[in-house]
Design a protein around this motif. Sequence first.
Motif, mmCIF file in Angstrom:
data_model
loop_
_atom_site.group_PDB
_atom_site.id
_atom_site.type_symbol
_atom_site.label_atom_id
_atom_site.label_comp_id
_atom_site.label_asym_id
_atom_site.label_seq_id
_atom_site.Cartn_x
_atom_site.Cartn_y
_atom_site.Cartn_z
ATOM 1 N N LEU A 200 0.862 -1.183 0.000
ATOM 2 C CA LEU A 200 0.000 0.000 0.000
ATOM 3 C C LEU A 200 0.897 1.232 0.000
ATOM 4 N N CYS A 201 0.465 2.305 -0.662
ATOM 5 C CA CYS A 201 1.212 3.559 -0.579
ATOM 6 C C CYS A 201 0.311 4.739 -0.904
ATOM 7 N N THR A 202 0.749 5.933 -0.519
ATOM 8 C CA THR A 202 0.030 7.166 -0.817
ATOM 9 C C THR A 202 0.327 7.588 -2.260
ATOM 10 N N PRO A 203 -0.379 8.604 -2.804
ATOM 11 C CA PRO A 203 -0.278 8.918 -4.241
ATOM 12 C C PRO A 203 1.107 9.303 -4.737
ATOM 13 N N THR A 204 1.995 9.753 -3.838
ATOM 14 C CA THR A 204 3.292 10.254 -4.286
ATOM 15 C C THR A 204 4.315 9.152 -4.544
ATOM 16 N N GLY A 205 3.935 7.896 -4.322
ATOM 17 C CA GLY A 205 4.844 6.781 -4.564
ATOM 18 C C GLY A 205 4.293 5.828 -5.604
ATOM 19 N N SER A 206 5.009 4.722 -5.798
ATOM 20 C CA SER A 206 4.586 3.735 -6.787
ATOM 21 C C SER A 206 4.941 2.334 -6.297
ATOM 22 N N LEU A 207 4.110 1.358 -6.660
ATOM 23 C CA LEU A 207 4.340 -0.043 -6.314
ATOM 24 C C LEU A 207 4.532 -0.847 -7.592
ATOM 25 N N SER A 208 5.478 -1.775 -7.571
ATOM 26 C CA SER A 208 5.692 -2.634 -8.737
ATOM 27 C C SER A 208 5.863 -4.078 -8.283
ATOM 28 N N PHE A 209 5.387 -4.998 -9.117
ATOM 29 C CA PHE A 209 5.454 -6.423 -8.806
ATOM 30 C C PHE A 209 6.467 -7.101 -9.713
ATOM 31 N N ASN A 210 7.407 -7.823 -9.106
ATOM 32 C CA ASN A 210 8.414 -8.586 -9.837
ATOM 33 C C ASN A 210 7.994 -10.053 -9.806
ATOM 34 N N SER A 211 7.531 -10.569 -10.940
ATOM 35 C CA SER A 211 6.997 -11.931 -10.970
ATOM 36 C C SER A 211 8.083 -12.983 -10.776
ATOM 37 N N SER A 212 9.304 -12.718 -11.252
ATOM 38 C CA SER A 212 10.371 -13.709 -11.108
ATOM 39 C C SER A 212 10.803 -13.859 -9.650
ATOM 40 N N LYS A 213 10.804 -12.755 -8.916
ATOM 41 C CA LYS A 213 11.140 -12.807 -7.486
ATOM 42 C C LYS A 213 9.893 -12.943 -6.615
ATOM 43 N N PHE A 214 8.743 -12.836 -7.241
ATOM 44 C CA PHE A 214 7.445 -12.824 -6.577
ATOM 45 C C PHE A 214 7.476 -11.876 -5.362
ATOM 46 N N SER A 215 7.717 -10.612 -5.669
ATOM 47 C CA SER A 215 7.790 -9.608 -4.604
ATOM 48 C C SER A 215 7.305 -8.264 -5.122
ATOM 49 N N ILE A 216 6.771 -7.473 -4.209
ATOM 50 C CA ILE A 216 6.349 -6.110 -4.505
ATOM 51 C C ILE A 216 7.368 -5.162 -3.892
ATOM 52 N N SER A 217 7.709 -4.116 -4.621
ATOM 53 C CA SER A 217 8.643 -3.117 -4.108
ATOM 54 C C SER A 217 8.037 -1.728 -4.257
ATOM 55 N N PHE A 218 8.497 -0.822 -3.414
ATOM 56 C CA PHE A 218 8.021 0.562 -3.427
ATOM 57 C C PHE A 218 9.104 1.460 -3.988
ATOM 58 N N SER A 219 8.706 2.448 -4.785
ATOM 59 C CA SER A 219 9.652 3.434 -5.295
ATOM 60 C C SER A 219 9.078 4.829 -5.107
ATOM 61 N N GLY A 220 9.964 5.814 -5.109
ATOM 62 C CA GLY A 220 9.538 7.181 -4.860
ATOM 63 C C GLY A 220 9.627 7.494 -3.383
ATOM 64 N N LEU A 221 8.876 8.496 -2.970
ATOM 65 C CA LEU A 221 8.803 8.871 -1.562
ATOM 66 C C LEU A 221 7.338 9.002 -1.183
ATOM 67 N N GLY A 222 6.994 8.513 -0.022
ATOM 68 C CA GLY A 222 5.609 8.575 0.419
ATOM 69 C C GLY A 222 5.367 7.541 1.490
ATOM 70 N N SER A 223 4.220 7.631 2.129
ATOM 71 C CA SER A 223 3.858 6.648 3.144
ATOM 72 C C SER A 223 3.593 5.320 2.456
#
Length: 316
Positions: A281-304
């Motif tokens: 989960l994140c606030t509008p100022t960030g971004s979430l991406s899913f890596n299917s090979s690692k089966f993991s979600i990561s956050f980028s940018g700055l935000g809660s």
Amino acid sequence: MKKLVTGFKILAVLSVFAFHSCSDESDELSRQETVQTKITTADLKKETTPISQAVPGVVQTQLDESQKSLEKYLKNDLQITGINVIGKISTEKGIELSKNLITDKDQFIASGNVTESSSVKVGRIGDLYTGDDLILAQNGLKEMAMEEIKNGTNVMEVIWTSKTGKFTTLCFYNDSGIVWDNVLGGLVIMDTRGAIEDSASGQAAARVASKWYKQWWTANWLWGSKRGEMGYQITVYYTGSTVSNTDVNDWAYISLGKAKSETKITKRTGAYGQCQYALGLCTPTGSLSFNSSKFSISFSGLGSNIVNNGVKSLYP
């Protein structure tokens, strides 16, 4: 001939001087124009109709409860000290000005989980965000503004006091509550430990042929009401001590933000069932991406934000 050459030199020098003078004058005019076109809340006020300085009861409650949360978690580091109602947005230009103002690099913004004070950041957008992070943050705020700020939305200034001094933010609201504020909306209340529930805690019958385990994380608005949630639930079906099948489901949602959830079964039958999960989960100022090979979600940018990737095994 020598006098003629000297004359040309003088003419060349005068031409260069004149060019630089015109260039300097042009630069100065450009700077003046930039200053003159700087958007302010005074410009926004012209695109509103007057309304009462008294905000709706639900909005006042949200402000009061937010202040209590700030006092509880951040002590005197950040406080609401007042409000100034601007008016009701009444034109399309007012919507556009609102969008431009809340994304302006000189506007203040906050991010972080207030239950972990070290994660909280407060400052001007242009100071907290640079490069791609700045573009990501501004685009996220613009997208949110396009969906949430409309004709008839009320706007006020919230006056803040922080460790570094006083500042104001634009707060948009209606009769049902606060729509958006860069600080009130940028901060969240989250228990990073999450919550756990299983079938053994209240359903004795479920132990006969099935058993489930549920884990979830909740994000709340600064005033306490629920803003979003992410989680997963794994269920095993068994006879005796042997698992015959395993199911898993996941979910993630957040108001005015971004959410992702993914799960998969990694062991379906045998001595136990197992799943892998990726949640964010994140606030509008960030971004979430899913890596299917690692089966993991990561956050980028700055935000809660809150991200959890893991594996859960469940025995009969």
